[in-house]
Enzyme design. Structure first.
Site, PDB file in Angstrom:
ATOM      1  N   SER A  94       0.912  -0.968   0.248  1.00  0.00           N
ATOM      2  CA  SER A  94       0.177   0.031  -0.227  1.00  0.00           C
ATOM      3  C   SER A  94       0.915   1.198  -0.059  1.00  0.00           C
ATOM      4  CB  SER A  94      -0.989  -0.083   1.180  1.00  0.00           C
ATOM      5  OG  SER A  94      -1.657   1.132   1.309  1.00  0.00           O
ATOM      6  N   HIS A  98       2.305  12.146  -1.487  1.00  0.00           N
ATOM      7  CA  HIS A  98       1.596  13.670  -1.359  1.00  0.00           C
ATOM      8  C   HIS A  98       2.907  14.360  -1.933  1.00  0.00           C
ATOM      9  CE1 HIS A  98      -1.728  12.707   0.698  1.00  0.00           C
ATOM     10  NE2 HIS A  98      -1.155  11.885   1.686  1.00  0.00           N
ATOM     11  N   HIS A 108      -2.338   7.142  -4.960  1.00  0.00           N
ATOM     12  CA  HIS A 108      -2.642   5.776  -4.002  1.00  0.00           C
ATOM     13  C   HIS A 108      -2.629   4.645  -4.902  1.00  0.00           C
ATOM     14  CE1 HIS A 108      -5.640   2.829  -2.737  1.00  0.00           C
ATOM     15  NE2 HIS A 108      -4.942   2.831  -1.689  1.00  0.00           N
ATOM     16  N   ASN A 110      -2.692   0.217  -4.185  1.00  0.00           N
ATOM     17  CA  ASN A 110      -2.732  -0.772  -3.188  1.00  0.00           C
ATOM     18  C   ASN A 110      -2.909  -2.358  -4.020  1.00  0.00           C
ATOM     19  OD1 ASN A 110      -4.960  -2.689  -1.696  1.00  0.00           O
ATOM     20  ND2 ASN A 110      -3.503  -2.104  -0.321  1.00  0.00           N
ATOM     21  N   ARG A 112      -3.081  -6.622  -2.945  1.00  0.00           N
ATOM     22  CA  ARG A 112      -3.288  -7.362  -1.884  1.00  0.00           C
ATOM     23  C   ARG A 112      -3.773  -8.653  -2.279  1.00  0.00           C
ATOM     24  NH1 ARG A 112      -7.156  -3.395  -2.071  1.00  0.00           N
ATOM     25  NH2 ARG A 112      -9.282  -4.141  -2.490  1.00  0.00           N
ATOM     26  N   HIS A 145      -5.288   7.299 -17.379  1.00  0.00           N
ATOM     27  CA  HIS A 145      -6.158   6.290 -17.800  1.00  0.00           C
ATOM     28  C   HIS A 145      -5.819   5.494 -18.837  1.00  0.00           C
ATOM     29  CE1 HIS A 145      -9.808   6.880 -14.972  1.00  0.00           C
ATOM     30  NE2 HIS A 145      -9.220   8.261 -14.906  1.00  0.00           N
ATOM     31  N   HIS A 175     -20.860  11.891   1.898  1.00  0.00           N
ATOM     32  CA  HIS A 175     -21.295  13.007   2.581  1.00  0.00           C
ATOM     33  C   HIS A 175     -21.138  14.401   2.076  1.00  0.00           C
ATOM     34  CE1 HIS A 175     -17.117  12.310   3.845  1.00  0.00           C
ATOM     35  NE2 HIS A 175     -17.102  13.646   4.225  1.00  0.00           N
ATOM     36  N   GLY A 259      -2.938  -3.859  13.153  1.00  0.00           N
ATOM     37  CA  GLY A 259      -1.740  -3.575  12.557  1.00  0.00           C
ATOM     38  C   GLY A 259      -1.147  -2.442  13.270  1.00  0.00           C
ATOM     39  N   ARG A 260       0.152  -2.010  12.819  1.00  0.00           N
ATOM     40  CA  ARG A 260       0.761  -1.073  13.135  1.00  0.00           C
ATOM     41  C   ARG A 260       0.143   0.386  12.953  1.00  0.00           C
ATOM     42  NH1 ARG A 260       5.720   1.912  11.140  1.00  0.00           N
ATOM     43  NH2 ARG A 260       6.856   2.612  13.147  1.00  0.00           N
TER      44      ARG A 260
END
Length: 303
Positions: A94, A98, A108, A110, A112, A145, A175, A259-260
């Site tokens: 992951s 920035h 970002h 990730n 898994r 893309h 929201h 996790g940490r």
């Protein structure tokens, strides 16, 4: 019990090495990435690497983890409720980057792999990558893309279109009624009963991340900006914080699985501003982000 987990782990560690080496070279920061090796009391651990205060990257975190335990957390079994509470093993990579320059987008990625220790073993992949610009550039969006589409080539018909739509749906702040950025790819529960085929797709996504992101950073890292652009960048980073703490399944999995904490929350930007009910002036570059770029669309139409 023999499983393919070690093969996935070796690939993700190598990908972590390649990404960190590329970003460190691009940034030129003395010392490069700080590395922390950590152990999880319930089983497993990880290798966290973070670059802070760089010339190009204000903060870049690239985290590998391998965890196991006796109860699959709810955030990981949402799509497979029958496996809730099963013994599990998971490996993942992951990263969140920035950049310092407001014209360079946050990103970002990730990847898994999960195993539920059923009989036989139930396994699946998940992951993807997405882009969060503060100022929009059509050439950047199309490059991003186009590379995402190339990552899906050869897997199955319509994969890019399906995983792009899933990304638009997932990285959405309900929201706020707005997307986090311009999307990319998002997928979960990848399991076609052909491990080699699915793993090849995951490797394709991982191997396309740097070609997707690095050219954009190189175009924007030295673009002139002032306090106005920096202020807007910090304000928009607040949306990133909101999504990661309210909706992100990776954050929830890390916290639910013990996790940490420092590694889990490395995704948060080092500086951010919140402002009450602020809206950009119509016709400004800041308003353009909302009017053009924060709207799901076919970025490759006509390209």
């Amino acid at each position: 019990m023999n499983t393919p987990r070690v093969e996935v782990e070796n690939y993700l560690k190598d990908l972590q090495d390649r990404i960190c080496q590329t970003l460190a070279a691009l940034d030129g920061a003395v010392g490069g990435f700080r590395e922390d090796l950590w152990q999880r009391p319930q089983g497993g651990g990880g290798r966290t690497r973070v670059l802070t205060g760089g010339r190009v990257f204000e903060q870049a975190g690239v985290n590998f983890s391998h965890v196991f335990g006796e109860g699959l957390p709810p955030s990981a079994s949402k799509g497979r409720p029958a496996l809730a509470g099963s013994p599990f093993e998971a490996v993942g990579l992951s990263l969140v980057i920035h950049p310092r320059n407001p014209y360079a987008p946050t990103t970002h990625c990730n990847l898994r792999y999960f195993e539920a220790r059923t009989e036989p073993v139930t396994w699946w992949f998940g992951g993807g990558f997405d882009l969060t610009p503060y100022y929009g550039f059509m050439e950047d969006a199309r490059h991003w893309h186009a590379t995402a589409r190339a990552a899906c080539a050869g897997y199955e018909a319509g994969a890019y279109e399906r995983y792009k739509a899933w990304c638009d749906e997932y990285f959405f702040l309900k929201h706020r009624n707005e997307p986090r950025g311009i999307g990319g790819l998002f997928f979960d529960d990848i399991q076609s009963d052909d491990f080699a085929r699915d793993f090849a797709f995951i490797k394709g996504v991982g191997d396309h991340f740097l070609p997707a992101y690095v050219p954009i950073v190189k175009r924007r890292q030295d673009q002139t900006y002032g306090e106005r652009e920096r202020d807007f960048q910090l304000y928009r980073r607040g949306r990133y914080v909101e999504f990661n703490l309210v909706y992100d399944r990776g954050t929830l999995f890390g916290l639910q699985s013990g996790g940490r904490t420092e590694s889990i929350l490395m995704s948060l930007p080092p500086e951010v501003r919140f402002r009450y009910d602020w809206r950009p002036e119509p016709g400004t570059p800041e308003a353009e982000l909302y009017d053009i770029y924060l709207k799901p669309r076919d970025w490759l139409a006509g390209a």
